[in-house]
Write a protein that holds these residues in place. Structure first.
Motif, short mmCIF file in Angstrom:
data_model
loop_
_atom_site.label_atom_id
_atom_site.label_comp_id
_atom_site.label_asym_id
_atom_site.label_seq_id
_atom_site.Cartn_x
_atom_site.Cartn_y
_atom_site.Cartn_z
N PRO A 6 0.82 -1.22 0.00
CA PRO A 6 0.00 0.00 0.00
C PRO A 6 0.86 1.27 0.00
O PRO A 6 1.90 1.33 0.65
CB PRO A 6 -0.80 -0.12 1.30
CG PRO A 6 -0.78 -1.58 1.64
CD PRO A 6 0.53 -2.09 1.15
N ASP A 7 0.36 2.29 -0.71
CA ASP A 7 1.08 3.57 -0.77
C ASP A 7 1.24 4.18 0.61
O ASP A 7 2.24 4.83 0.90
CB ASP A 7 0.33 4.54 -1.68
CG ASP A 7 0.34 4.10 -3.15
OD1 ASP A 7 1.25 3.31 -3.52
OD2 ASP A 7 -0.54 4.54 -3.91
N GLU A 8 0.23 3.97 1.47
CA GLU A 8 0.28 4.58 2.80
C GLU A 8 1.46 4.01 3.60
O GLU A 8 2.12 4.73 4.36
CB GLU A 8 -1.02 4.31 3.57
CG GLU A 8 -2.26 4.94 2.96
CD GLU A 8 -2.80 4.17 1.75
OE1 GLU A 8 -2.30 3.02 1.50
OE2 GLU A 8 -3.67 4.71 1.05
N PHE A 9 1.72 2.71 3.42
CA PHE A 9 2.84 2.11 4.14
C PHE A 9 4.17 2.64 3.60
O PHE A 9 5.10 2.91 4.38
CB PHE A 9 2.80 0.58 4.01
CG PHE A 9 3.96 -0.09 4.69
CD1 PHE A 9 3.98 -0.27 6.06
CD2 PHE A 9 5.07 -0.50 3.96
CE1 PHE A 9 5.07 -0.86 6.70
CE2 PHE A 9 6.17 -1.08 4.58
CZ PHE A 9 6.16 -1.27 5.95
N GLU A 15 4.70 5.52 2.33
CA GLU A 15 4.87 6.88 2.85
C GLU A 15 5.32 6.85 4.30
O GLU A 15 6.19 7.64 4.71
CB GLU A 15 3.55 7.65 2.72
CG GLU A 15 3.65 9.13 3.04
CD GLU A 15 4.58 9.88 2.09
OE1 GLU A 15 5.25 10.84 2.55
OE2 GLU A 15 4.67 9.51 0.91
N GLU A 16 4.75 5.95 5.10
CA GLU A 16 5.18 5.81 6.50
C GLU A 16 6.66 5.39 6.56
O GLU A 16 7.42 5.88 7.41
CB GLU A 16 4.32 4.77 7.20
CG GLU A 16 4.70 4.55 8.66
CD GLU A 16 3.96 3.40 9.30
OE1 GLU A 16 4.22 3.11 10.49
OE2 GLU A 16 3.12 2.77 8.62
N LYS A 32 9.09 8.24 6.02
CA LYS A 32 9.22 9.10 7.19
C LYS A 32 9.99 8.42 8.32
O LYS A 32 10.47 9.10 9.23
CB LYS A 32 7.83 9.50 7.69
CG LYS A 32 7.05 10.36 6.71
CD LYS A 32 5.63 10.63 7.21
CE LYS A 32 4.84 11.48 6.22
NZ LYS A 32 3.44 11.69 6.65
N HIS A 59 -3.06 11.61 -7.48
CA HIS A 59 -2.63 11.97 -6.11
C HIS A 59 -2.51 13.50 -6.02
O HIS A 59 -1.41 14.05 -6.04
CB HIS A 59 -1.29 11.33 -5.78
CG HIS A 59 -1.23 9.86 -6.05
ND1 HIS A 59 -1.74 8.93 -5.17
CD2 HIS A 59 -0.74 9.16 -7.11
CE1 HIS A 59 -1.55 7.72 -5.67
NE2 HIS A 59 -0.95 7.83 -6.84
N GLY A 87 -0.21 14.41 -3.37
CA GLY A 87 0.95 13.54 -3.23
C GLY A 87 2.25 14.32 -3.16
O GLY A 87 2.40 15.38 -3.78
#
Length: 607
Positions: free
Chosen positions: A5-8, A10-11, A14, A509, A512
């Motif tokens: 997943p894109d969210e992971f 991105e996490e 960071k 996005h 994004g």
């Protein structure tokens, strides 16, 4: 397999710091708000590799390499995007939200590669089982134990045995669904007429792994004393290129990073014995001399290379070659020597692990000491002419490679040995060095004179196109503004391609990040262009400035169209064609358009 997943992702971005990750491969020093070092992707003497902790980007101003921390891990380790995500997630202590190791690539070549990877991994397990659990492996097991290889080392290196049967492995792989063409192209089998037989028979089998620990080929050592050839390696394949592969790199690189030292050997049995003796940073080339690619890989992990080749003439010759290649990659060099006729494995078995470690770390020679020893070994010191020739060669070597301290120490030793004053030797050294530099200057082709005003500057439309891309990369407002003006072409093809990718990314996005966009680019050239633009301080989005940029781009395109139209008009007049009036009208229209553009352009962006 499931897409990460894109969210992971991105996490993950960071959670990891690009400076920390790159520092494991490159020595970095702070300069202002950035860090710089020698680029790991090409040879250079002055650092042009920059890492920005603020932007979480890297860029080399020498070769153009650049991108995010994920791109760096992909390029330095040879991983796919998903493999890099998995690797960094493990480093950051993050648990993947799905059971996945990689996003599938359904291209025919990648499917073929994966099939070959799987076949090699299965073959390694098969060979290891034969060695450890079958009567067919008893002879190989006895041989290995006779060489002092422990069962644990056999497990560590997945050592196996190929039975003395014509097609044992081929039949094993065929039963598990592997087609004959895959078996042959993997180098595991050989086509003989209408049938396919095993490449390796009656041999101790050493799996050769890539930097990630995936089996990509094998080395087979004959068990029978009269077995020919003594060592047999897999052929070059889609997976295996011997000029790039270093045996044991996947294990050794951790210790290399820790000690900043690598040990280079000639054979995999040497490396295996060294590993068992406690030397965990040893690698070997695969039946070939060290290459520039090998040295470049080693430079990523180490500053010093200890060359530990065989003690025979061939080993000495190879060591000399390795010194030159290592020097080109700016690796410091030491040379561990062994008695003539012995290789590192022989030395370990005869002298023991402690003596071997001392030989590497306490008795290894500098490259100058090694080369001077070789001069002395072949010198004819029992004649006056031989001694004079030896002194001249020694002084030439000192002048070429010796530091002032090394020169002074060696001159004093020579003065005592040959009963010659130090001053006389210093004068001779000066003359020899002068002659050497003259020869080099004579042989070197003249360098072309470079004038500052001849350095090409970027075209104004290229600079303007970069401003447009920077606006689109860093400001979501620019996306809608440019779409309304139907901007779909920039100065250069790669800029236009990046523009198209940005439009697509922004449509999916809207909020994004620019970093996420760079990671979404599969084309490394476009990723480099994007990262280079982000490394600069992007200006605030100003519609008037971007308007000027678009006019500059249009101006250049119109000038080129006018030039082409004028050339076509001249050719039409020469040929006496009947479309001359149409072409004249076209030239007049372009001239009018060009004049209007020149008046409109304020020149806010001039490069």
């Amino acid at each position: 397999m499931t897409k990460i997943p894109d969210e992971f992702v991105e996490e993950l971005r960071k959670s990891v710091d690009i400076v920390d990750v790159i520092s494991e491969y490159v020595q970095l020093r702070r300069t202002g708000r950035s860090f710089v070092g020698l680029c790991p992707f090409h040879n250079e003497k002055s650092p042009s590799f920059s890492v920005s902790p603020d932007r979480q980007l890297y860029h080399c101003f020498g070769c153009g390499a650049g991108g995010t921390v994920l791109r760096f891990v992909m390029d330095i380790e040879g991983l796919t995007f998903s493999e890099a995500v998995v690797k960094l997630a493990e480093k950051a202590g993050l648990t993947l939200p799905v059971a996945v190791d990689a996003v599938p690539d359904h291209s025919p070549q990648n499917q073929q590669r994966q099939r070959m990877f799987d076949a090699h991994q299965l073959a390694a397990k098969y060979y290891n089982y034969i060695l450890m659990n079958s009567a067919a492996g008893v002879q190989a097991l006895t041989y290995l134990e006779g060489r002092g290889i422990s069962r644990q080392t056999m497990v560590d290196f997945q050592i196996g045995a190929a039975p003395d049967a014509e097609d044992a492995l081929v039949r094993f792989l065929r039963k598990r669904g592997y087609e004959l063409p895959v078996i042959v192209e993997s180098g595991l089998g050989i086509a003989l007429g209408s049938k396919v037989v095993d490449r390796f028979r009656n041999r101790v089998m050493i799996p050769i792994c890539d930097g990630q620990g995936r089996v990509i080929s094998f080395g087979g050592r004959a068990i029978a004393p009269d077995g020919k050839p003594k060592y047999l390696n897999s052929p070059e394949t889609l997976l295996f290129h011997k000029s790039e592969v270093l045996f044991n790199l996947h294990f050794a690189k951790r210790e290399m990073r820790k000690t900043r030292t690598a040990v280079l050997m000639e054979g995999y049995m040497d490396v295996i014995s060294a590993w068992q003796a406690g030397v965990k940073n040893a690698v070997a080339t695969m039946g070939t001399a060290i290459t520039v690619d090998h040295a470049r890989v080693l430079k990523r992990y180490a500053e010093t290379l200890i060359i530990a080749y065989d003690g025979d003439d061939a080993g000495v010759k190879a060591a000399k070659r390795a010194i030159e290649i290592a020097g080109q990659s700016h690796l410091g060099v030491r040379v561990a020597t062994f008695p003539e006729g012995q290789d590192p494995d022989d030395f370990i078995r005869s002298k023991g692990a402690d003596a071997f470690v001392r030989q590497l770390h306490h008795f290894a020679l500098t490259e100058l000491e090694f080369l001077l020893n070789e001069l002395r070994r072949h010198a004819q010191l029992d004649s006056a002419a031989g001694r004079t020739d030896f002194l001249r060669q020694t002084l030439a070597l000192l002048g070429e490679r010796g530091t002032p301290i090394e020169q002074d120490a060696e001159l004093r030793r020579l003065a005592m040995e040959f009963q010659i004053s130090v001053d006389a030797l210093k004068e001779e050294l000066r003359l020899v060095s002068k002659q050497h530099h003259k020869r080099k200057s004579f042989q070197r082709p003249p360098r072309p004179e470079v004038r500052l005003n001849e350095t090409p500057l970027p075209r104004k439309d290229v600079v303007a196109s970069n401003h447009v891309l920077q606006a689109l990369l860093t400001n979501s407002e620019a996306y809608h503004w440019l779409l309304e003006r139907e901007v779909d072409e920039l100065a250069q093809p790669e800029q236009t391609a990046l523009l198209a990718h940005l439009y697509h990314f922004r449509s999916e996005h809207p909020d994004g990040s620019a970093i996420a966009f760079v990671d979404s680019l599969e084309d490394p050239l476009l990723a480099r262009l994007a990262s280079s633009l982000l490394m600069e301080d992007p200006p605030e989005f100003d519609q008037d400035v971007i308007d000027d940029c678009l006019r500059i781009i249009h101006l250049q395109r119109t000038e080129e169209a006018l030039q082409q139209a004028m050339e076509e008009l001249v050719q039409a007049q020469v040929d006496g064609r009947d479309d001359i009036d149409v072409l004249k009208h076209r030239v007049e229209e372009l001239q009018t358009e060009l004049n209007a553009l020149r008046q409109q352009t304020r020149g806010n962006v001039t490069g």
